[in-house]
Design a protein around this motif. Sequence first.
Motif, PDB file in Angstrom:
ATOM      1  N   ILE A 144      -6.814  -2.472  26.821  1.00 14.01           N
ATOM      2  CA  ILE A 144      -5.968  -1.350  27.238  1.00 14.01           C
ATOM      3  C   ILE A 144      -4.509  -1.704  26.988  1.00 14.01           C
ATOM      4  CG2 ILE A 144      -5.246   0.105  29.179  1.00 14.01           C
ATOM      5  CD1 ILE A 144      -7.944  -0.456  30.476  1.00 14.01           C
ATOM      6  N   ALA A 145      -3.783  -0.784  26.376  1.00 19.13           N
ATOM      7  CA  ALA A 145      -2.334  -0.908  26.203  1.00 19.13           C
ATOM      8  C   ALA A 145      -1.654   0.018  27.206  1.00 19.13           C
ATOM      9  CB  ALA A 145      -1.937  -0.535  24.783  1.00 19.13           C
ATOM     10  N   ILE A 146      -0.712  -0.507  27.959  1.00 21.11           N
ATOM     11  CA  ILE A 146       0.027   0.292  28.943  1.00 21.11           C
ATOM     12  C   ILE A 146       1.467   0.407  28.462  1.00 21.11           C
ATOM     13  CG2 ILE A 146       0.755   0.485  31.351  1.00 21.11           C
ATOM     14  CD1 ILE A 146      -1.631  -1.250  32.106  1.00 21.11           C
ATOM     15  N   CYS A 147       1.879   1.638  28.155  1.00 24.68           N
ATOM     16  CA  CYS A 147       3.195   1.877  27.564  1.00 24.68           C
ATOM     17  C   CYS A 147       3.843   3.063  28.263  1.00 24.68           C
ATOM     18  CB  CYS A 147       3.071   2.165  26.066  1.00 24.68           C
ATOM     19  SG  CYS A 147       2.143   0.929  25.136  1.00 24.68           S
ATOM     20  N   LEU A 148       4.761   2.805  29.170  1.00 25.45           N
ATOM     21  CA  LEU A 148       5.441   3.867  29.902  1.00 25.45           C
ATOM     22  C   LEU A 148       6.899   3.965  29.461  1.00 25.45           C
ATOM     23  CD1 LEU A 148       4.070   3.187  33.517  1.00 25.45           C
ATOM     24  CD2 LEU A 148       3.047   4.573  31.687  1.00 25.45           C
ATOM     25  N   ALA A 162      -0.741  -1.855  35.669  1.00 29.55           N
ATOM     26  CA  ALA A 162      -1.485  -3.000  35.150  1.00 29.55           C
ATOM     27  C   ALA A 162      -2.289  -3.680  36.254  1.00 29.55           C
ATOM     28  CB  ALA A 162      -0.531  -4.000  34.498  1.00 29.55           C
ATOM     29  N   LYS A 163      -1.717  -3.819  37.432  1.00 30.35           N
ATOM     30  CA  LYS A 163      -2.442  -4.437  38.548  1.00 30.35           C
ATOM     31  C   LYS A 163      -3.645  -3.592  38.949  1.00 30.35           C
ATOM     32  CE  LYS A 163       1.392  -7.021  40.646  1.00 30.35           C
ATOM     33  NZ  LYS A 163       2.290  -7.144  41.820  1.00 30.35           N
ATOM     34  N   HIS A 173      -9.046  -6.715  28.485  1.00 35.41           N
ATOM     35  CA  HIS A 173      -7.718  -7.276  28.241  1.00 35.41           C
ATOM     36  C   HIS A 173      -6.674  -6.180  28.437  1.00 35.41           C
ATOM     37  CE1 HIS A 173      -4.576  -9.680  26.184  1.00 35.41           C
ATOM     38  NE2 HIS A 173      -4.177  -8.500  25.739  1.00 35.41           N
ATOM     39  N   VAL A 174      -5.573  -6.495  29.106  1.00 34.94           N
ATOM     40  CA  VAL A 174      -4.506  -5.534  29.356  1.00 34.94           C
ATOM     41  C   VAL A 174      -3.226  -6.018  28.678  1.00 34.94           C
ATOM     42  CG1 VAL A 174      -3.072  -4.396  31.087  1.00 34.94           C
ATOM     43  CG2 VAL A 174      -5.506  -4.770  31.538  1.00 34.94           C
ATOM     44  N   SER A 175      -2.642  -5.175  27.821  1.00 28.99           N
ATOM     45  CA  SER A 175      -1.356  -5.464  27.191  1.00 28.99           C
ATOM     46  C   SER A 175      -0.325  -4.512  27.769  1.00 28.99           C
ATOM     47  CB  SER A 175      -1.436  -5.292  25.666  1.00 28.99           C
ATOM     48  OG  SER A 175      -2.229  -6.296  25.080  1.00 28.99           O
ATOM     49  N   ARG A 176       0.735  -5.059  28.357  1.00 28.08           N
ATOM     50  CA  ARG A 176       1.774  -4.252  28.994  1.00 28.08           C
ATOM     51  C   ARG A 176       3.024  -4.312  28.126  1.00 28.08           C
ATOM     52  NH1 ARG A 176       5.358  -6.173  32.755  1.00 28.08           N
ATOM     53  NH2 ARG A 176       4.082  -8.046  33.119  1.00 28.08           N
ATOM     54  N   SER A 177       3.552  -3.145  27.733  1.00 26.41           N
ATOM     55  CA  SER A 177       4.659  -3.123  26.777  1.00 26.41           C
ATOM     56  C   SER A 177       5.898  -3.832  27.297  1.00 26.41           C
ATOM     57  CB  SER A 177       4.999  -1.683  26.383  1.00 26.41           C
ATOM     58  OG  SER A 177       5.717  -1.011  27.395  1.00 26.41           O
ATOM     59  N   SER A 178       6.124  -3.794  28.605  1.00 30.35           N
ATOM     60  CA  SER A 178       7.301  -4.455  29.162  1.00 30.35           C
ATOM     61  C   SER A 178       7.184  -5.977  29.091  1.00 30.35           C
ATOM     62  CB  SER A 178       7.523  -4.010  30.609  1.00 30.35           C
ATOM     63  OG  SER A 178       6.339  -4.135  31.370  1.00 30.35           O
ATOM     64  N   TYR A 187       8.396   4.291  19.911  1.00 29.12           N
ATOM     65  CA  TYR A 187       7.348   4.170  18.902  1.00 29.12           C
ATOM     66  C   TYR A 187       7.077   2.719  18.531  1.00 29.12           C
ATOM     67  CZ  TYR A 187       4.834   4.560  14.493  1.00 29.12           C
ATOM     68  OH  TYR A 187       3.911   4.428  13.491  1.00 29.12           O
ATOM     69  N   GLY A 188       8.126   1.942  18.253  1.00 26.05           N
ATOM     70  CA  GLY A 188       7.924   0.544  17.920  1.00 26.05           C
ATOM     71  C   GLY A 188       7.292  -0.232  19.056  1.00 26.05           C
ATOM     72  N   ARG A 189       7.740   0.050  20.280  1.00 28.70           N
ATOM     73  CA  ARG A 189       7.181  -0.657  21.446  1.00 28.70           C
ATOM     74  C   ARG A 189       5.726  -0.269  21.673  1.00 28.70           C
ATOM     75  NH1 ARG A 189       7.752   0.872  26.878  1.00 28.70           N
ATOM     76  NH2 ARG A 189       9.360   2.380  26.271  1.00 28.70           N
ATOM     77  N   PHE A 190       5.422   1.026  21.572  1.00 27.09           N
ATOM     78  CA  PHE A 190       4.049   1.489  21.764  1.00 27.09           C
ATOM     79  C   PHE A 190       3.131   0.924  20.678  1.00 27.09           C
ATOM     80  CE2 PHE A 190       4.281   5.534  24.564  1.00 27.09           C
ATOM     81  CZ  PHE A 190       5.305   4.997  25.326  1.00 27.09           C
ATOM     82  N   ALA A 191       3.596   0.955  19.411  1.00 30.79           N
ATOM     83  CA  ALA A 191       2.764   0.495  18.293  1.00 30.79           C
ATOM     84  C   ALA A 191       2.494  -1.005  18.387  1.00 30.79           C
ATOM     85  CB  ALA A 191       3.447   0.836  16.970  1.00 30.79           C
ATOM     86  N   THR A 192       3.522  -1.794  18.721  1.00 26.87           N
ATOM     87  CA  THR A 192       3.351  -3.248  18.828  1.00 26.87           C
ATOM     88  C   THR A 192       2.416  -3.597  19.971  1.00 26.87           C
ATOM     89  OG1 THR A 192       5.584  -3.590  17.954  1.00 26.87           O
ATOM     90  CG2 THR A 192       4.558  -5.440  19.105  1.00 26.87           C
ATOM     91  N   THR A 193       2.557  -2.915  21.105  1.00 29.20           N
ATOM     92  CA  THR A 193       1.689  -3.184  22.247  1.00 29.20           C
ATOM     93  C   THR A 193       0.256  -2.769  21.961  1.00 29.20           C
ATOM     94  OG1 THR A 193       3.577  -2.814  23.723  1.00 29.20           O
ATOM     95  CG2 THR A 193       1.397  -2.809  24.732  1.00 29.20           C
ATOM     96  N   SER A 194       0.086  -1.656  21.258  1.00 31.49           N
ATOM     97  CA  SER A 194      -1.259  -1.226  20.877  1.00 31.49           C
ATOM     98  C   SER A 194      -1.902  -2.239  19.936  1.00 31.49           C
ATOM     99  CB  SER A 194      -1.208   0.149  20.206  1.00 31.49           C
ATOM    100  OG  SER A 194      -0.738   1.131  21.114  1.00 31.49           O
ATOM    101  N   ALA A 195      -1.108  -2.788  19.007  1.00 30.83           N
ATOM    102  CA  ALA A 195      -1.629  -3.818  18.109  1.00 30.83           C
ATOM    103  C   ALA A 195      -2.024  -5.064  18.895  1.00 30.83           C
ATOM    104  CB  ALA A 195      -0.584  -4.167  17.057  1.00 30.83           C
TER     105      ALA A 195
END
Length: 357
Positions: A144-148, A162-163, A173-178, A187-195
């Motif tokens: 899961i990617a978390i991007c707020l 995330a918690k 697995h949890v990926s948090r953009s922050s 877009y860059g932050r969301f795409a990198t976190t999704s990757a």
Amino acid sequence: MAGTFTDLAAIGDGRVVTAKVSSTPADQSKGVIDAIQASSLDAKAIAALAHGLTVATNALLERARAQVALITTEDFRDILEIGRQNRPALYDLTQRPPEPLVARAHRFTVRERMGREGEITPLDMASVGAAIEAIRAVGNIEAIAICLLFSFEYPEHEIAVAKRVANALPELHVSRSSAVLPEFREYGRFATTSANAYLSRRLNRYLDNLAGHRDAAGLPEPTVMQFSGGVIDIHIAAANTAKGVLSGPAGGVVGAAWLGSLSGEADLLTFDMAGTSTDVAPIAHGEAPATTDSVVAGVPIKLPMASAGGGSIAWADEGGALRVGPASAAPNPARPPNISAATMPRSPTPTSSWPYR
């Protein structure tokens, strides 16, 4: 380590020892141990083990079909699809944009909003619970990617989500953009976190296997090359899988810069051809220029990169046009997998029907 061969170079006592072995597709980490054994080096004599790999790169190029979910701010589920609204070939009507790493049906929203000065809308935990239940209902989600919005400045809502996710779905697995990329521009932050989420299962399985083989062989704990050109602890690499993209080619660029300095050549052009990809990078004034605007297989990776990696399978598409890759025959070119237009993963950057353009 690459998809076709695994190469070793050992330096010590004033000499260089090299070895090359076929990669091992069933368990690619075993190729690392095979290369060390082929070199006839004593495991006890190895003081440090730096490892460059192409597992993450090939997963993006071949679109490994990892099932990833995205949790984002309400009304922003399509950022990955909208991107920057630019087109790589403005007048090419046959070119389609790359498919997002997260399917639209797997993107879920929560009610909250951070702004430039802090909280605008409190985090609605009921909507978080609904998103978790929707992810559970899908059934085959791996990460899961978390991007707020504005989480790079105010991560409190992301941390709370995330918690809650970790408690409800501890196996994912949890990926948090922050944490992955605390920078502005969604877009860059969301795409990198999704990757980062997309690569997590495949790369973690590889690193776990490598750690097991390393223990059995009595080798030192490896450090992993990141695509900025440096190395990181294997446990940090497991949590930051996007940093492993172009890990292997990055080592070649750094090595070329070092060899150039020894030979008095400060300006070079490196060429690295492997089984799945070919990478080119410049060396200017003895250094590899770094960028945070790289796009790998159609996916923006906004992390520092100092890089530019046969076996790629030729096949015919639905119209009979010749295509090459992204799937690879790995170390068995005499017996490639059965490939057709139906089974070949879609290239993230399709070309026109004319194959030699």
